[in-house]
Each structure stands twice: as C-alpha cells, then as structure tokens.
Design a protein around this motif. Structure first.
Motif, mmCIF file in Angstrom:
data_model
loop_
_atom_site.group_PDB
_atom_site.id
_atom_site.type_symbol
_atom_site.label_atom_id
_atom_site.label_comp_id
_atom_site.label_asym_id
_atom_site.label_seq_id
_atom_site.Cartn_x
_atom_site.Cartn_y
_atom_site.Cartn_z
ATOM 1 N N ALA A 18 -8.880 93.300 61.124
ATOM 2 C CA ALA A 18 -8.045 94.187 60.304
ATOM 3 C C ALA A 18 -6.906 94.752 61.147
ATOM 4 C CB ALA A 18 -8.895 95.321 59.734
ATOM 5 N N THR A 19 -5.732 94.835 60.535
ATOM 6 C CA THR A 19 -4.537 95.325 61.234
ATOM 7 C C THR A 19 -4.072 96.640 60.627
ATOM 8 O OG1 THR A 19 -3.122 94.002 59.772
ATOM 9 C CG2 THR A 19 -3.782 93.020 61.882
ATOM 10 N N PHE A 20 -3.401 97.419 61.446
ATOM 11 C CA PHE A 20 -2.859 98.709 61.008
ATOM 12 C C PHE A 20 -1.347 98.658 61.151
ATOM 13 C CE2 PHE A 20 -1.291 102.911 62.357
ATOM 14 C CZ PHE A 20 -1.595 103.647 61.227
ATOM 15 N N THR B 147 0.639 107.302 56.607
ATOM 16 C CA THR B 147 -0.098 106.874 57.805
ATOM 17 C C THR B 147 -1.593 107.096 57.614
ATOM 18 O OG1 THR B 147 1.798 107.464 59.182
ATOM 19 C CG2 THR B 147 -0.315 107.206 60.292
ATOM 20 N N ARG B 148 -1.951 108.224 57.045
ATOM 21 C CA ARG B 148 -3.359 108.542 56.815
ATOM 22 C C ARG B 148 -4.004 107.529 55.859
ATOM 23 N NH1 ARG B 148 -5.991 113.332 57.950
ATOM 24 N NH2 ARG B 148 -3.991 114.208 58.619
ATOM 25 N N ILE B 149 -3.295 107.197 54.787
ATOM 26 C CA ILE B 149 -3.826 106.251 53.798
ATOM 27 C C ILE B 149 -4.017 104.877 54.429
ATOM 28 C CG2 ILE B 149 -3.286 105.023 51.660
ATOM 29 C CD1 ILE B 149 -1.904 107.602 50.693
ATOM 30 N N ARG B 150 -3.033 104.419 55.204
ATOM 31 C CA ARG B 150 -3.131 103.106 55.844
ATOM 32 C C ARG B 150 -4.257 103.084 56.877
ATOM 33 N NH1 ARG B 150 1.683 99.871 55.340
ATOM 34 N NH2 ARG B 150 3.229 100.943 54.044
ATOM 35 N N LEU B 151 -4.460 104.216 57.553
ATOM 36 C CA LEU B 151 -5.553 104.290 58.529
ATOM 37 C C LEU B 151 -6.903 104.220 57.829
ATOM 38 C CD1 LEU B 151 -6.462 104.610 61.437
ATOM 39 C CD2 LEU B 151 -6.179 107.087 61.223
ATOM 40 N N PHE B 152 -7.032 104.891 56.687
ATOM 41 C CA PHE B 152 -8.273 104.829 55.917
ATOM 42 C C PHE B 152 -8.549 103.403 55.438
ATOM 43 C CE2 PHE B 152 -7.989 109.569 54.521
ATOM 44 C CZ PHE B 152 -8.499 109.939 55.751
ATOM 45 N N LYS B 153 -7.476 102.692 55.056
ATOM 46 C CA LYS B 153 -7.642 101.302 54.625
ATOM 47 C C LYS B 153 -8.131 100.440 55.792
ATOM 48 C CE LYS B 153 -7.329 97.900 51.725
ATOM 49 N NZ LYS B 153 -8.292 97.790 50.594
ATOM 50 N N TRP B 154 -7.585 100.676 56.976
ATOM 51 C CA TRP B 154 -8.033 99.922 58.154
ATOM 52 C C TRP B 154 -9.506 100.211 58.450
ATOM 53 C CZ3 TRP B 154 -10.102 101.456 62.817
ATOM 54 C CH2 TRP B 154 -10.243 100.462 63.779
ATOM 55 N N ILE B 155 -9.907 101.471 58.346
ATOM 56 C CA ILE B 155 -11.307 101.836 58.585
ATOM 57 C C ILE B 155 -12.214 101.133 57.584
ATOM 58 C CG2 ILE B 155 -12.966 103.741 58.479
ATOM 59 C CD1 ILE B 155 -10.794 105.570 59.606
ATOM 60 N N GLU B 156 -11.806 101.082 56.316
ATOM 61 C CA GLU B 156 -12.615 100.430 55.283
ATOM 62 C C GLU B 156 -12.838 98.954 55.604
ATOM 63 O OE1 GLU B 156 -12.588 99.695 50.428
ATOM 64 O OE2 GLU B 156 -10.837 100.580 51.435
ATOM 65 N N LEU B 157 -11.760 98.243 55.975
ATOM 66 C CA LEU B 157 -11.884 96.823 56.310
ATOM 67 C C LEU B 157 -12.708 96.616 57.574
ATOM 68 C CD1 LEU B 157 -8.198 95.693 55.569
ATOM 69 C CD2 LEU B 157 -10.234 95.279 54.155
ATOM 70 N N THR B 158 -12.513 97.468 58.561
ATOM 71 C CA THR B 158 -13.248 97.349 59.824
ATOM 72 C C THR B 158 -14.739 97.577 59.629
ATOM 73 O OG1 THR B 158 -11.311 98.088 61.084
ATOM 74 C CG2 THR B 158 -13.453 98.266 62.161
ATOM 75 N N VAL B 159 -15.089 98.560 58.816
ATOM 76 C CA VAL B 159 -16.502 98.843 58.538
ATOM 77 C C VAL B 159 -17.155 97.635 57.876
ATOM 78 C CG1 VAL B 159 -18.046 100.220 57.080
ATOM 79 C CG2 VAL B 159 -16.312 101.353 58.468
ATOM 80 N N GLU B 160 -16.449 97.020 56.947
ATOM 81 C CA GLU B 160 -16.986 95.845 56.273
ATOM 82 C C GLU B 160 -17.242 94.705 57.265
ATOM 83 O OE1 GLU B 160 -18.565 93.976 53.052
ATOM 84 O OE2 GLU B 160 -17.789 96.032 53.126
#
Length: 644
Positions: free
Chosen positions: A280-282, A257-270
């Motif tokens: 971006a979806t979680f 869950t933590r890894i997927r949340l970090f991936k969502w944050i990365e896409l959202t920041v971009e």
C-alpha cells in the motif's frame, strides 16, 4: 432479580472454561497427596502434602514447560530445606523465631522480583511455618518430608505430562496473539483518537510480546529460540513506528492527509492479516510536514518487508529478553540499596511475624501458627493499598468460609470430609483464575478447615478457631501496616517521577547521537515509566484519596507518555528543524521541572522561561515535543497553592 443478573453474580465464583485444565493441573496433585497419606493413616502428612502441592502448583502457572521444570526443581529443593530447617529449630523458641524473622526479611527483599521468583521466598516461609506446627505436635520428620517430596513430584508430573503434545501449540498461540495484537493496534488508529483506548491496545501488544519473549527464553532448541527472537524484534520495531504514527495523528494534520493516511492503514492491516508484503502506498498533495509521515510509512514497510535482524538486542529491549538469573541479580541488588522500599517491606514482615510468634507462645494458643500464616499471606506485596485490600478480603472470605464449614461439619457425616475437601480444592483453584481474592480465600478456608477436621472429625468448632486466628492475624498485620511501619505510595512517587524526568533529560541530550545510544535511553525511559505507572495504579487504590489528586497523577502519566512518544519520533526520524538550540532549551525546561517537582505545591519562583511567549515551531516533530514540555510545565504550576 433478573436471571441474567443472577448468572453474572454466580459466574464470578467459577472460572472460564479455558481455565479449567490448569485448575485441574493444580488440584490433582493436591488431592492425590492428601488421599495417599490419609489412606495410610498419616493425616498430618497428607495435609502437609496438600499444602505443598498447592504452593508449587500455583507457582508453575503461566510458565513455559522447560521453565516449569527448572522452577519446580528449585522449589522441590526449597521445600526439603524448609521442612528440615523447621524440624531442626522447632524446640528452641528463640532460634525458631529468629529463623522466621530472617526468612521474612529475605522474602521482603524479594518483593520486587518476577512473580514466580518471588514465590520462592513465599513458599519457603509458608512451608517453614506449617512444618514448625507439625514438628511441635510430634509428627514424624521422615513422614512429613516424604509427603512434601511426593507432592512436589506429583506437581512436576501434572505440570509436565502434556509437554510433548502442547509445547509447539502454545508457542504458536503466543505468536498468533502477538501478530493479531499488533494488527488490531494499528487498525485502531483509524477509528479512535481516544488515548485510553489506544493505550489499552498498546499495553495488550507489549504484554503479549513479553509472554512470547519469555517462552522464547525457555525453548530447548537454540536455533528456534533465535528465530523467534529475531521475528519478535521485527514486530517490536514495527510497534515503534505505530507509536510514531499515533503521535503524528495527534498533530493538526490537514484533513485530506488524515483521510489518505487512514486509507493506507486500512490496506496495510488487510495485507498484514493475510501475511502479505505491504505494498500500500501513501500519496498526498500537502507538502507541509508530509515528509515525516512518508518517512514513517516507508520505514514501517521496509521493516516488515525486507529488514533482517541478525542479533536481537537481548540486553536492552525493556525487560523482554532478560533471563531470570540476570533479572534476579539486578532486582536483588536494587532491593539491597539503602532506604529502598524492599528493606522497609522486609522490616514490616519481620516485625509482624515477631509479634504473632510472641502472642502465640505467650498465650499458648492452639494452632496459633495460622495467625502467623495469615499475617505472612496478607503482607505479600509492599503496596499499602494492595495490602489493605488483601486484609479485608482475607477476613471476609475467611468469615464466610468459616460459617459455611460450620454448617457442613454440623450436618454432614465425618466420613464425607474427604469429599468436602476435594470439592473445596477444585473450586478454590477454578476461582483462582478470576483473581477475586475474597472468593479464593472462601474456598481455601473451606479446604483447610475440612482437611484439618480429618485429624479430629468430632470437633465442629474448628471453623470458628480458624476465624478467630485470621482475625488476630489481619489485626496485627493492619496495625503494623498502618501504625508501626506505614508505606504510603505517595512517599515513593516523587522519587519515581524524578527518575522518570532524569531519564527524559538524558534521552533529549543524546538525540544527536547514534541511534543505538538513543535506543538505550529510550528503553531506560520506558522502564522507568512502567515503574511510575505501577506506583500510580497502587496510589489509586489507597483510601482517602481525593478525586483531584487521582486525576492529577493520571494526567501526569499521560503527559509523560506523550513526551516519551515524541522523543521516540525524534529517534526514528531525526530532528530536521533548523533550530539547533532546541534540544538545549528542552533540557533546561526539563531540568527546572525535575528540580522543582519535590516542592511543587509550595509558593516559588516562576520558571526562567515563558511558555506563553515561546512560539510553537511549524515543524511537526519539534512542535510536538515543545508542546509536551509546555504541558508538563503547566501541570507543575497548576499544583501550586493559590497565592493570597
């Protein structure tokens, strides 16, 4: 010594390149006022204009152009009033002393105001003391008043001349800064779980938002101002969801869950950096506590993509949208309360200036006005630690500046005094932006000594008189500050902490109420946290503070901030736990902490609840709040003395 070390050491004495334009804005009116009246043979008036331009120029720093116009217009009127009042009462020793003490009391009561509002009292007192001196030596009221008005007009011209060219650009810079600060803060969640780093990112965002909100209050176009406030409301709402994410990440989430949340944050920041809608979806396979995170993310996306804010909540959102007039009335009413810190500070300044005036009159000290000015300047703030720091820096900067002036006056011909004054003025305000008070005082001392030397070019010992006057002033201020009216931060901390915990109790009590009612308590809790944080920062500067005490108070700030963030999470998502009695239990625990806090170091009964036997709920939201309150209770018990 390495060249890089020397470069670093000397760079502290000068401003960054970006600060030089504002330094020039301050120095030009000072030099013009001095030069014009000196060239006509009115040296005293030139010095008065120099000082007036200094005071008003620094007051206009970091203000929007429209606000500069308003503030400087009021300051010009205050300058005229202070000058007139000084010449009116100077020949009556008792009346002038009573007037000075009255100004000191008013100045002390304004010590909790916004900086540019507080400077009204400071400027009034400073100009009054200087004008008293000019009146006492026989200078013409008309000429001194003309010099002060001329200086005020020069400051207004230099501060507003670029308004048509840079107004929109400055506003755009503030908008970009807020957007970037929000994005950087969100991105930091991927890289660090260090609370200090995240707190620094949060603080920078809110400071940037405050600057933008303040500019929005001073835009001549009402439609544009409303548009900026609405957009800022969106960003502030998004920041609250970032706090919720930050708090959720502190929970023991599953690694996937933590890894997927970090991936969502990365896409959202971009997408935020590219000004795109957030798509971006979680997705996660874990069900436990996942609905909370999905809810936060979906609300964050909806807030950015679709939500509209028709009417900004101008009255409640911390202090961002509060006008100067409303803030002044609110803060002044707070200062007038019985036993407030501002009353104590006002009394301290009044006593100090009364002593300096008595010594000046009793011993007939030449230029004794500088003793009063020194004491007046170092008692600018009510904080014991900040005052002591200013006292030391005031004396060290003056001593070094006096020695430098003596060397210059001894070897440099008198016809170069104007050049020396000009150089000192420039460096005084390029170093001003570094906020190194000792360096600033060094150049200010040079400026004043060289300017006063224009009255008597042959008197090379004026710098030593200046050092002696400063020594008298700081000694009197130190004695009053330490022995007559000490104001140790620790005496105020319990009150601030008690108010903080009370606001959290009220916040918990309305968690089942409509969200607008919860928001009111949220903003009140945030405001009291900022007040407590400021007092703790003052405490850390005080002498003889043990490492244990400083770390204890810093840890308390962290625990209170965590609880505030947990309660914000409850406001945003709502408590979905089946424990209907949870809020009643939290209120009882916080009430025990609030009642016990003043006697936390004494032996006392254990709390009526047992943290060790109280199970931590599986529900993430309730677990976070429960754990935060348990840590606060543990902090309280840890303060108690060892039982023998």
């Amino acid at each position: 010594m390495k060249i890089t070390t020397l470069t670093t050491m000397f760079s502290r004495w000068f401003s960054n390149a970006a600060d030089i334009p504002d330094s020039i804005r301050i120095t030009l009116p000072m030099l013009v006022s001095l030069g014009v009246f000196y060239s006509f043979g009115f040296t005293s008036a030139g010095i008065s204009g120099l000082i007036t331009a200094w005071l008003l120029g620094t007051q206009a720093r970091s203000l929007p152009y429209l606000k500069r116009l308003q503030i400087l217009s009021i300051s010009a009127v205050i300058t005229v009033m202070a000058t007139y009042l000084a010449f009116l009462v100077f020949d009556n020793m008792w009346l002038s002393a009573i007037t000075l003490c009255s100004i000191a009391i008013l100045y002390g009561l304004m010590s909790n105001q916004r900086p540019h509002i507080r400077l009204f009292g400071y400027n009034f007192g400073f100009i009054y003391i200087m004008a008293i001196h000019f009146a006492a030596v026989g200078d013409s009221f008309t000429i001194i008043l003309m010099a002060n008005i001329f200086a005020a007009l020069c400051v207004m011209l230099s501060s507003l001349i670029l308004w048509p060219f840079f107004n929109g650009r400055i506003l755009q810079q503030h908008t970009v800064t807020v957007d970037n600060a929000l994005t950087d803060w969100l991105n930091e969640l991927r890289f660090s779980d260090n609370e200090a780093q995240l707190a620094a990112k949060r603080q920078f965002f809110y400071q940037s938002a405050h600057n933008l909100a303040y500019y929005s209050n001073s835009i001549s176009s009402s439609k544009r101002a409303i548009k900026i406030k609405i957009e800022l409301q969106r960003l502030l709402e998004m920041s609250e969801y970032i706090i919720c994410l930050e708090r959720a990440l502190s929970f023991d989430l599953h690694q996937s869950t933590r890894i997927r949340l970090f991936k969502w944050i990365e896409l959202t920041v971009e997408q935020l950096k590219n000004n795109q809608q957030i798509t971006a979806t979680f997705v996660t396979n874990e069900y436990k506590n996942t609905p909370y995170i999905i809810d936060i993310i979906e609300k964050f996306k909806r807030c950015y993509n679709f939500d509209t804010f028709s009417t900004p909540d101008n009255s409640k959102n911390i202090y961002l949208f509060t006008s100067d007039s409303a803030a002044f009335i609110s803060d002044f009413c707070q200062a007038l309360k019985f036993n407030s810190k501002e009353w104590r500070h006002a009394g301290k300044i009044a006593v100090t200036l009364a002593v300096t005036q008595f010594l000046t009159e009793f011993y007939h000290l030449p230029q004794g006005y500088w003793i009063s000015l020194t004491a007046f300047i170092v008692l600018l703030t009510s904080s014991m630690a900040v005052t002591n720091h200013r006292i030391w820096n005031r004396f060290s900067g003056t001593a070094l500046g006096g020695i430098y002036c003596f060397v210059c006056l001894y070897f440099v011909p008198p016809q170069h005094l104007i050049l020396l004054t000009s150089i000192s003025v420039f460096f005084a305000f390029t170093s001003y932006h570094k906020e190194r008070y000792d360096i600033h005082v060094f150049w200010l001392t040079s400026m004043i000594v060289f300017a006063i030397s224009l009255l008597s070019p042959d008197n090379t010992y004026v710098s030593f008189y200046r050092i002696i006057d400063t020594l008298f002033g700081v000694t009197i201020a130190f004695s009053v500050n330490y022995f007559i009216a000490p104001s140790w931060t620790m005496t105020w901390l319990d009150r601030h902490t008690s108010n903080m915990i009370k606001s959290q109790i009220l916040y918990v009590a309305v968690l089942n109420k409509p969200q607008w009612e919860q928001k009111i308590n949220l903003y009140q809790s945030q405001q009291r946290y900022y007040a407590l944080n400021g007092e703790v920062m003052n405490l850390l500067r005080e002498p003889n503070l043990s490492p244990r005490t400083s770390k204890d108070w810093l840890s308390l700030l962290v625990l209170i901030q965590r609880l505030n963030d947990g309660l914000l999470l409850a406001t945003k998502l709502g408590i979905q736990s089946n424990e209907s009695h949870a809020t009643a239990r939290w209120i009882g625990q916080l009430q025990w902490i609030e009642q016990t806090f003043p006697d936390r170091c004494k032996h006392g009964e254990l709390p009526p609840f047992d943290n060790e036997t109280t199970p931590i709920p599986e529900d993430m939201l309730c677990a976070l709040i429960e754990k935060d309150i348990q840590q606060l209770t543990a902090w309280m018990l840890y303060q108690r003395a060892f039982v023998v």
